[in-house]
Motif scaffolding. Sequence first.
Motif, short mmCIF file in Angstrom:
data_model
loop_
_atom_site.label_atom_id
_atom_site.label_comp_id
_atom_site.label_asym_id
_atom_site.label_seq_id
_atom_site.Cartn_x
_atom_site.Cartn_y
_atom_site.Cartn_z
N PRO A 74 29.71 39.68 50.67
CA PRO A 74 30.20 39.94 49.28
C PRO A 74 29.38 39.36 48.28
N GLN A 75 28.92 37.88 48.48
CA GLN A 75 28.24 37.55 47.60
C GLN A 75 26.73 38.10 47.32
N THR A 76 26.43 39.07 48.13
CA THR A 76 25.43 39.89 47.86
C THR A 76 25.55 40.87 46.97
N ASP A 77 26.70 41.45 46.99
CA ASP A 77 27.06 42.42 45.89
C ASP A 77 27.20 41.67 44.40
N PHE A 78 27.93 40.36 44.40
CA PHE A 78 27.95 39.66 43.15
C PHE A 78 26.89 39.18 42.53
N PHE A 79 25.82 39.08 43.43
CA PHE A 79 24.44 38.76 42.72
C PHE A 79 23.99 39.98 41.78
N PRO A 112 30.31 33.13 43.27
CA PRO A 112 31.73 33.37 43.76
C PRO A 112 31.96 33.87 44.76
N CYS A 113 33.07 33.56 45.51
CA CYS A 113 33.40 34.00 46.80
C CYS A 113 34.14 35.48 47.05
N SER A 114 34.68 35.80 45.96
CA SER A 114 35.51 37.25 46.09
C SER A 114 35.74 37.72 44.73
N ALA A 115 35.82 38.96 44.88
CA ALA A 115 35.88 39.58 43.44
C ALA A 115 37.27 39.08 42.57
N SER A 116 38.22 38.72 43.32
CA SER A 116 39.55 38.21 42.68
C SER A 116 38.96 37.08 42.04
N GLU A 117 38.20 36.13 42.55
CA GLU A 117 37.56 34.87 41.90
C GLU A 117 37.25 35.32 40.48
N ILE A 118 36.23 36.11 40.58
CA ILE A 118 35.57 36.40 39.12
C ILE A 118 36.66 37.12 38.36
N ALA A 119 37.51 38.14 38.77
CA ALA A 119 38.46 38.41 37.85
C ALA A 119 39.47 37.45 37.27
#
Length: 391
Positions: free
Chosen positions: A224-229, A295-302
């Motif tokens: 998932p961190q690949t997408d967050f970058f 960040p580890c997850s989309a929820s962490e970013i949100a």
Amino acid sequence: MCLLVKPPMSDVALPLSKGTTLGGYSIEKVLGQGGFGLTYLATHKEKGGTFAIKEYFPSGAAQRSGASTVTPLGSKKKFFDVGLKDFFDEAMLMTTLPAFPGLVRVVAAMKKFGTTYCVMEFIDGETMDHIMPLMVRSYGHVPEDRILSMLEYILSALGIVHAQDLIHRDIKLSNIMIDRDGVAWLIDFGAARNLAAPRKAHSSFTEAFAPIEQFPNVKLKEGPQTDFFALGVTLYILIAQKAPPTAHKRKSMVDNGQPDPYTALATEPELSKKYSARLLEMVDRCCGLYASERPCSASEIARGLKLSHKSASWSTQSNQITAAMSEIILPSNQFMEKAKQSLDGLSKVKEHPMRGDERKPDPLIFSLFLFALAALFTLIAYYVLDYKGVL
């Protein structure tokens, strides 16, 4: 004597003619052309509405034989065949995702005319790479509220995708579309992969947005961190109006004992006047050179951005996704007032699920309805019996 010479078949991606049918879909016109194929606007007599159809037709590796058939060029046959299989497999993969606002899926995938086609519902809208200059021209920058509105949808979509052990692998400005109601859609899953499947040595990526783990010969795990970058680089461009150094350049300099050339947005005084510290700091975190820094997850970013999603919407359990969808608090539909113009090309292509359009009722609301109905009948029965003197 008149010598007739048969002209060679062109390797130019000549489009299918208007009226050509594919599994009941009728081609209307060409919407656009990219390095790996063409996109058409199509209609379906029984289903109604308009659709977008992507045709696998890699530039320089295929040719149109006759009016419709696609054949690989001799020296590029292996490349064509590998890409053809991936194109079809990835399209089928996307049909498994649930219907969800902001999440683009393929309606159907089919093999015909020697190649593969992906069918998507057509929804009018515009991509962020076209919207951004309009907003900068109007406001001088991309306002933070517009960025956060977009993120609510994109993070929701990523939460669902990641819950299925999938990653998008190609998030960028041109793969985020804003429709006429202000909903942000994550489009083009052509580079997506299932994390449970072996990594493909030939998979494509966009260098400017790719994290270091996507580059060839780098033995780092994707996730998932690949997408967050990639999302972080996208936000960086929206905010700073320029791209940061590529991950490849950053790693090369760090490996040579030089400092990381990345300039943190949170350290820029001018940007601090236009954007909140939490947004700038979150973008810097997403742009971390290594996955462990992001960040580890989309929820962490949100949560870090204080977006309005309920925690249940970020479930990591596949069987909770349908219930989670009903708990999303969607942002307002006023994203881009001055960008509501009709533009041609791929920017108008939108994929949206057709299968699963018949939404199931919310379990909680349905239970409350049944309870209220039972209470009403009980009350009526009580008054009837009391009136007749039974009670």
